[in-house]
Structure formats: structure tokens, C-alpha cells
Motif scaffolding. Sequence first.
Motif, PDB file in Angstrom:
ATOM      1  N   TYR A 103       0.857  -1.183   0.000  1.00 43.52           N
ATOM      2  CA  TYR A 103       0.000   0.000   0.000  1.00 43.52           C
ATOM      3  C   TYR A 103       0.888   1.224   0.000  1.00 43.52           C
ATOM      4  N   GLU A 104       0.808   1.984  -1.084  1.00 45.05           N
ATOM      5  CA  GLU A 104       1.626   3.187  -1.209  1.00 45.05           C
ATOM      6  C   GLU A 104       0.719   4.367  -1.535  1.00 45.05           C
ATOM      7  N   PRO A 105       0.273   5.085  -0.505  1.00 44.64           N
ATOM      8  CA  PRO A 105      -0.510   6.294  -0.775  1.00 44.64           C
ATOM      9  C   PRO A 105       0.331   7.250  -1.619  1.00 44.64           C
ATOM     10  N   ILE A 106      -0.146   7.581  -2.797  1.00 44.64           N
ATOM     11  CA  ILE A 106       0.663   8.346  -3.754  1.00 44.64           C
ATOM     12  C   ILE A 106       1.059   9.704  -3.181  1.00 44.64           C
ATOM     13  N   TRP A 107       0.199  10.257  -2.340  1.00 47.39           N
ATOM     14  CA  TRP A 107       0.486  11.561  -1.748  1.00 47.39           C
ATOM     15  C   TRP A 107       1.617  11.493  -0.721  1.00 47.39           C
ATOM     16  N   ALA A 108       2.055  10.296  -0.374  1.00 48.10           N
ATOM     17  CA  ALA A 108       3.106  10.147   0.636  1.00 48.10           C
ATOM     18  C   ALA A 108       4.397   9.585   0.057  1.00 48.10           C
ATOM     19  N   ILE A 109       4.496   9.471  -1.267  1.00 44.00           N
ATOM     20  CA  ILE A 109       5.694   8.877  -1.873  1.00 44.00           C
ATOM     21  C   ILE A 109       6.690   9.972  -2.219  1.00 44.00           C
ATOM     22  N   GLY A 110       7.835   9.941  -1.552  1.00 50.80           N
ATOM     23  CA  GLY A 110       8.890  10.903  -1.834  1.00 50.80           C
ATOM     24  C   GLY A 110       8.568  12.318  -1.418  1.00 50.80           C
ATOM     25  N   THR A 111       7.483  12.495  -0.676  1.00 53.51           N
ATOM     26  CA  THR A 111       7.069  13.839  -0.283  1.00 53.51           C
ATOM     27  C   THR A 111       7.480  14.166   1.151  1.00 53.51           C
ATOM     28  N   GLY A 112       7.880  13.124   1.877  1.00 57.37           N
ATOM     29  CA  GLY A 112       8.157  13.312   3.296  1.00 57.37           C
ATOM     30  C   GLY A 112       6.903  13.199   4.143  1.00 57.37           C
ATOM     31  N   ARG A 113       5.749  13.237   3.503  1.00 55.93           N
ATOM     32  CA  ARG A 113       4.483  13.022   4.217  1.00 55.93           C
ATOM     33  C   ARG A 113       4.259  11.526   4.361  1.00 55.93           C
ATOM     34  N   THR A 114       3.729  11.124   5.470  1.00 51.91           N
ATOM     35  CA  THR A 114       3.486   9.705   5.722  1.00 51.91           C
ATOM     36  C   THR A 114       2.096   9.547   6.300  1.00 51.91           C
ATOM     37  N   ALA A 115       1.416   8.506   5.885  1.00 52.74           N
ATOM     38  CA  ALA A 115       0.150   8.181   6.546  1.00 52.74           C
ATOM     39  C   ALA A 115       0.447   7.891   8.013  1.00 52.74           C
ATOM     40  N   THR A 116      -0.452   8.279   8.895  1.00 48.55           N
ATOM     41  CA  THR A 116      -0.277   7.918  10.298  1.00 48.55           C
ATOM     42  C   THR A 116      -0.374   6.402  10.411  1.00 48.55           C
ATOM     43  N   PRO A 117       0.189   5.821  11.469  1.00 44.99           N
ATOM     44  CA  PRO A 117       0.039   4.369  11.636  1.00 44.99           C
ATOM     45  C   PRO A 117      -1.423   3.938  11.585  1.00 44.99           C
ATOM     46  N   GLU A 118      -2.308   4.760  12.133  1.00 43.87           N
ATOM     47  CA  GLU A 118      -3.736   4.424  12.144  1.00 43.87           C
ATOM     48  C   GLU A 118      -4.326   4.475  10.738  1.00 43.87           C
ATOM     49  N   GLN A 119      -3.963   5.488   9.950  1.00 47.18           N
ATOM     50  CA  GLN A 119      -4.442   5.578   8.567  1.00 47.18           C
ATOM     51  C   GLN A 119      -3.945   4.390   7.744  1.00 47.18           C
ATOM     52  N   ALA A 120      -2.669   4.066   7.907  1.00 50.84           N
ATOM     53  CA  ALA A 120      -2.102   2.947   7.157  1.00 50.84           C
ATOM     54  C   ALA A 120      -2.770   1.637   7.555  1.00 50.84           C
ATOM     55  N   GLN A 121      -2.927   1.400   8.853  1.00 50.07           N
ATOM     56  CA  GLN A 121      -3.544   0.169   9.330  1.00 50.07           C
ATOM     57  C   GLN A 121      -4.969   0.018   8.795  1.00 50.07           C
ATOM     58  N   GLN A 122      -5.704   1.122   8.739  1.00 50.11           N
ATOM     59  CA  GLN A 122      -7.085   1.070   8.252  1.00 50.11           C
ATOM     60  C   GLN A 122      -7.136   0.520   6.825  1.00 50.11           C
ATOM     61  N   VAL A 123      -6.231   0.992   5.962  1.00 50.69           N
ATOM     62  CA  VAL A 123      -6.219   0.528   4.575  1.00 50.69           C
ATOM     63  C   VAL A 123      -5.701  -0.914   4.494  1.00 50.69           C
ATOM     64  N   HIS A 124      -4.687  -1.223   5.276  1.00 46.41           N
ATOM     65  CA  HIS A 124      -4.159  -2.589   5.286  1.00 46.41           C
ATOM     66  C   HIS A 124      -5.240  -3.579   5.727  1.00 46.41           C
ATOM     67  N   GLN A 125      -6.060  -3.165   6.661  1.00 47.82           N
ATOM     68  CA  GLN A 125      -7.144  -4.032   7.136  1.00 47.82           C
ATOM     69  C   GLN A 125      -8.157  -4.284   6.026  1.00 47.82           C
ATOM     70  N   VAL A 126      -8.456  -3.251   5.248  1.00 49.51           N
ATOM     71  CA  VAL A 126      -9.367  -3.391   4.102  1.00 49.51           C
ATOM     72  C   VAL A 126      -8.791  -4.384   3.083  1.00 49.51           C
ATOM     73  N   LEU A 127      -7.502  -4.249   2.795  1.00 42.91           N
ATOM     74  CA  LEU A 127      -6.855  -5.135   1.832  1.00 42.91           C
ATOM     75  C   LEU A 127      -6.826  -6.578   2.343  1.00 42.91           C
ATOM     76  N   ARG A 128      -6.556  -6.736   3.636  1.00 41.30           N
ATOM     77  CA  ARG A 128      -6.520  -8.080   4.224  1.00 41.30           C
ATOM     78  C   ARG A 128      -7.901  -8.748   4.105  1.00 41.30           C
ATOM     79  N   ALA A 129      -8.959  -7.977   4.387  1.00 44.70           N
ATOM     80  CA  ALA A 129     -10.311  -8.532   4.298  1.00 44.70           C
ATOM     81  C   ALA A 129     -10.631  -8.938   2.862  1.00 44.70           C
ATOM     82  N   GLN A 130     -10.194  -8.143   1.904  1.00 48.75           N
ATOM     83  CA  GLN A 130     -10.441  -8.471   0.507  1.00 48.75           C
ATOM     84  C   GLN A 130      -9.699  -9.750   0.104  1.00 48.75           C
TER      85      GLN A 130
END
Length: 252
Positions: free
Chosen positions: A165-192
Amino acid sequence: MAKHKLIAGNWKMNGSIAANDALVRAVIAGLAQSDCTVAVCVPAPYLAQLQMLRHGSALELGAQDVSQHEQGAFTGDVSASMLKEFGVRYAIVGHSERRQYHGESDAVVADKAKAALAHGITPIVCVGETLAEREAGKTEEVVKRQLAAMIHTNGHCISEIAVAYEPIWAIGTGRTATPEQAQQVHQVLRAQLQAATPHAQRVHILYGGSMNAANAASLLAQPDIDGGLIGGASLKAQDFLQIIGAARSARA
């Protein structure tokens, strides 16, 4: 049984013969007896050099792309069978830069993954949303669409892939999803994945948006984050080794 974390470096279009030698030797020297899997995905011209440098070490070799075609009149493409000859274990497919700059569709990305799987190479399948898509509340819709194409094409083999999972807005920008934001998406992917295969827990779901030495531990502590796809930090041996250390501490 808990699975090992996977830390994969993506050098992008960086490197030189001399710099590669110094970087890889430093990384290998810092890889003690490790309970996580470590790979570097390097530009194709350096595969032969890396094959020799990593020989006898725990460092795995990865490619940054693979053709969906087996052979033929596809100038500039590199096939999975060619990569296999260099000992490549992983291949990144569908990185946002490939989707954006080379026009790769979900279907093409899925076909590339299929080609890699046919030769025993694990595709690291990248999914992620733009800032506009996130702000419009479409994150889940986008990543599920991208992964659905992969599931449709690869069917029962889907448990053999890795997902990043690579949020495009966080690639090479220095911005990072919070651990909670990242986990939320990872959980969606795991369920799928769980809906598609009884072996979903085999699949490493990596976070790939500006993971670095400072934020790796908090991201890797999340229950559905199984490792990282590391960009800039993988070009600095000390930073890369710190992320690997964090993965060891936060074993899945």
C-alpha cells in the motif's frame, strides 16, 4: 504461526557500480542472523552486479518491473524468465510511477504479476490513492479496485503475491500516513484477500509511503502491516538497517 516481516528496498532510478558496491556490502555486513526477509529491488542493468554481491548472504534480489510478455518484439522490456536467471525473487509491479508515467492499467499490472508468478517470482503489487482521491473519500474504492483486478487475473495464485500500500500523496514527499491511517487501509486489503483465498495470512501487505528510520517502528507495530517497501531510505545503509531492526522488533 507468525510470519516474518518483509523489508524491500526500491532504489528507483538510482545507483552506480561503485555506489552499489559500497551500499550492498554495508547492508550485508549489518544483516545479523535475521528473522525478517530483506530484499533490494534494483535497476535492471545492476542485476548481475547484485547477483554477485549478495552471493552467500541473506539479502534477496528484486527487480523494479517485469514484462507481461514472455519474449518477442518488446524493445526495452525484461521478461520474468530473464529475471529468474539472475536469481531474482521479487519484482515490483504497478508502482504508482509506472501507472502514472507509463500508463499502466490495472489489467496490465495484473498480467505482469501473472508472468512473475509463472516463473516463481513473487510480485510486489503496489496499490494506492492520490491526494485528491483520499480527500474525496475514495481511498477504499481505489485500492479495492486495483486489488480486485489482481484477484480476477491470478485467482488461486493470489496467496503467492505480496501487496504494497503506497498512498501516492506520501511517496517521496516526506508526508506519511499515520500508523492508524495505514492500518485502516491494510485491514481493508486483508479482508479483501481473505474473501478471495483461505491463505490470505500468507500474503505480506507492506506499507510503501515514505517509511523511514524515524517512523518505521510505529508503522510496523500495526497488526496488518507486514513490512515495508522502502524508497529513499534504502539508499542509505544505516537508515535501511535501522528499518530492518525495527522490523525484527515488531515481528508479525
